[in-house]
Design a protein around this motif. Structure first.
Motif, PDB file in Angstrom:
ATOM      1  N   GLY A  63      52.421  47.682 -80.154  1.00 21.55           N
ATOM      2  CA  GLY A  63      52.377  49.057 -80.634  1.00 21.55           C
ATOM      3  C   GLY A  63      51.202  49.835 -80.057  1.00 21.55           C
ATOM      4  N   GLN A  64      51.105  51.065 -80.453  1.00 19.20           N
ATOM      5  CA  GLN A  64      50.070  51.958 -79.925  1.00 19.20           C
ATOM      6  C   GLN A  64      48.679  51.564 -80.405  1.00 19.20           C
ATOM      7  N   ALA A  65      48.563  51.204 -81.681  1.00 16.90           N
ATOM      8  CA  ALA A  65      47.242  50.925 -82.266  1.00 16.90           C
ATOM      9  C   ALA A  65      46.538  49.783 -81.553  1.00 16.90           C
ATOM     10  N   LEU A  66      47.267  48.735 -81.250  1.00 15.94           N
ATOM     11  CA  LEU A  66      46.670  47.589 -80.574  1.00 15.94           C
ATOM     12  C   LEU A  66      46.768  47.710 -79.060  1.00 15.94           C
ATOM     13  N   GLY A  67      47.920  48.154 -78.577  1.00 14.27           N
ATOM     14  CA  GLY A  67      48.138  48.219 -77.132  1.00 14.27           C
ATOM     15  C   GLY A  67      47.110  49.055 -76.393  1.00 14.27           C
ATOM     16  N   LYS A 291      56.462  28.294 -89.826  1.00 12.21           N
ATOM     17  CA  LYS A 291      57.898  28.588 -89.958  1.00 12.21           C
ATOM     18  C   LYS A 291      58.157  30.061 -90.234  1.00 12.21           C
ATOM     19  N   GLY A 292      57.093  30.839 -90.400  1.00 10.89           N
ATOM     20  CA  GLY A 292      57.243  32.256 -90.702  1.00 10.89           C
ATOM     21  C   GLY A 292      56.962  33.117 -89.479  1.00 10.89           C
ATOM     22  N   PRO A 293      57.849  34.083 -89.165  1.00  4.82           N
ATOM     23  CA  PRO A 293      57.612  34.967 -88.024  1.00  4.82           C
ATOM     24  C   PRO A 293      56.445  35.914 -88.289  1.00  4.82           C
ATOM     25  N   SER A 294      55.830  36.365 -87.211  1.00 10.44           N
ATOM     26  CA  SER A 294      54.704  37.288 -87.352  1.00 10.44           C
ATOM     27  C   SER A 294      54.744  38.316 -86.234  1.00 10.44           C
ATOM     28  N   ASN A 295      54.719  39.595 -86.618  1.00 12.84           N
ATOM     29  CA  ASN A 295      54.701  40.684 -85.648  1.00 12.84           C
ATOM     30  C   ASN A 295      53.265  40.934 -85.198  1.00 12.84           C
ATOM     31  N   VAL A 296      53.075  41.141 -83.911  1.00 14.91           N
ATOM     32  CA  VAL A 296      51.737  41.298 -83.334  1.00 14.91           C
ATOM     33  C   VAL A 296      50.969  42.435 -83.988  1.00 14.91           C
ATOM     34  N   GLY A 297      51.598  43.620 -84.046  1.00 16.06           N
ATOM     35  CA  GLY A 297      50.927  44.787 -84.611  1.00 16.06           C
ATOM     36  C   GLY A 297      50.628  44.636 -86.091  1.00 16.06           C
TER      37      GLY A 297
END
Length: 338
Positions: A63-67, A291-297
């Motif tokens: 996303g914008q905040a991290l990217g 086992k849990g997904p995680s979104n980068v942002g």
């Protein structure tokens, strides 16, 4: 690093260490900075696990905040993609955003071909392995890795009982004994550690596993070459969604986010106290055991806010170190952008 014995009874960290006293006044005990104002000037993501050399899914999720803040990544790829990435790195005239490629090895039986790969490639690399138990073969395998002189990531996929912790400390001591230089050893899956979300926080505070965690991180911090990665936890649940700039969602489950941050701070506080901000490294991909997904942002926002909300003990320098400076020191420096 010679073998050593660590004290059995290490000081416990009181929760009051992370909150202002009730009797304090604003003049003598000023309010901590707002978490919204403590933003890292730039970021190195030190744990990017991708299926492709262009890490396209990571770019999408950042996303914008991290990217806009990214100045480098530490990238893990499947074996076939890793060779392709090395070839592209050496042939490209464009500066790479990757400051290090993670090369996995079996702790009990390292592949001798890895030595040739990392020594002749001309590509910045670090080594990574999974720890599940102590054995003579694991000691020899870790020693082999440390002798290569590259940073070594260790994903701890075992419950650290007192006896296993002592064995793990002994493993690191024997593996590094008499080495002229010991490269950084970066531990993951302990900040935060695996945890039962059904356990209420009020019970967690005095739970045997939490008290043991405090003692364990205090003991591990006594080894100066050891760093800790701050990764999405293996809590068998997806990282809560946060409406960061550019996020696909407009609203968030604020109650769930607050609950996660409370738990994360319960573990982050003792690690900050034991290791200091100079030995904690941000990364966005969870342990392979998760086992849990995680979104980068989403994880970036939750991790940043959790650190900032520790309050009086956190300053701008701390945030910059955790999200950039420490990874730069351990893995190397790049100034590429997306």
């Amino acid at each position: 690093m010679a073998p050593r014995k660590f004290p059995k009874d290490l000081p416990k960290l009181p929760l009051s260490a992370f909150t202002p006293p009730n009797s304090g006044t604003l003049e003598s005990f000023p309010l901590p900075p707002s978490p919204s104002t403590l933003l890292p000037a730039k970021v190195i993501d030190a744990n990017v696990v991708s299926k492709d050399v262009s890490y396209s899914q990571w770019k999408k999720e950042a996303g914008q905040a991290l990217g806009s803040k990214i100045r480098g990544i530490v990238l893990a790829l499947p074996g076939s993609e890793l060779e392709k990435a090395f070839a592209e790195y050496k042939s490209s005239s464009k500066e790479s955003q990757v400051i290090s490629y993670i090369v996995p090895f079996d702790l009990e039986k390292p592949d001798p071909a890895i030595e040739t790969l990392i020594s002749s490639s001309g590509v910045p690399t670090s080594l990574s392995t999974i720890f599940t138990k102590v054995s003579p073969e694991a000691i020899a395998g870790l020693r082999w890795a440390l002798q290569r002189g590259h940073p070594v990531d260790i994903d701890i996929q075992a419950t650290l009982s007192d006896s296993l912790l002592e064995g793990f400390e002994d493993l690191m001591a024997k593996a590094s004994a008499d080495l002229e230089t010991v490269p950084p050893i970066v531990l993951s899956n302990i900040l935060p550690p695996p945890h039962d979300l059904d356990l209420p926080i009020v019970k967690l505070m005095n739970h045997p596993t939490y008290l043991a965690f405090q003692s364990q991180v205090a003991a591990l911090s006594l080894i100066p070459q050891v760093y800790v990665k701050f990764l999405p936890p293996a809590w068998d649940a997806p990282t809560p969604q946060t409406p960061f700039p550019g996020s696909p969602i407009e609203t968030a489950d604020t109650q769930q986010i607050k609950e996660w941050k409370r738990r994360i701070k319960m573990y982050l506080g003792p690690v900050m106290e034991a290791f200091g901000y100079q030995r904690i490294i941000f990364g966005s991909s969870p342990s392979s055991s998760s086992k849990g997904p995680s979104n980068v942002g989403d994880w970036y926002e939750i991790a940043r806010e959790s650190l900032a909300e520790l309050g009086i003990m956190v300053e701008q320098d701390f945030v910059d170190a955790v999200f950039y400076g420490n990874a730069e020191k351990v893995y190397g420096k790049k100034e590429a952008t997306l």
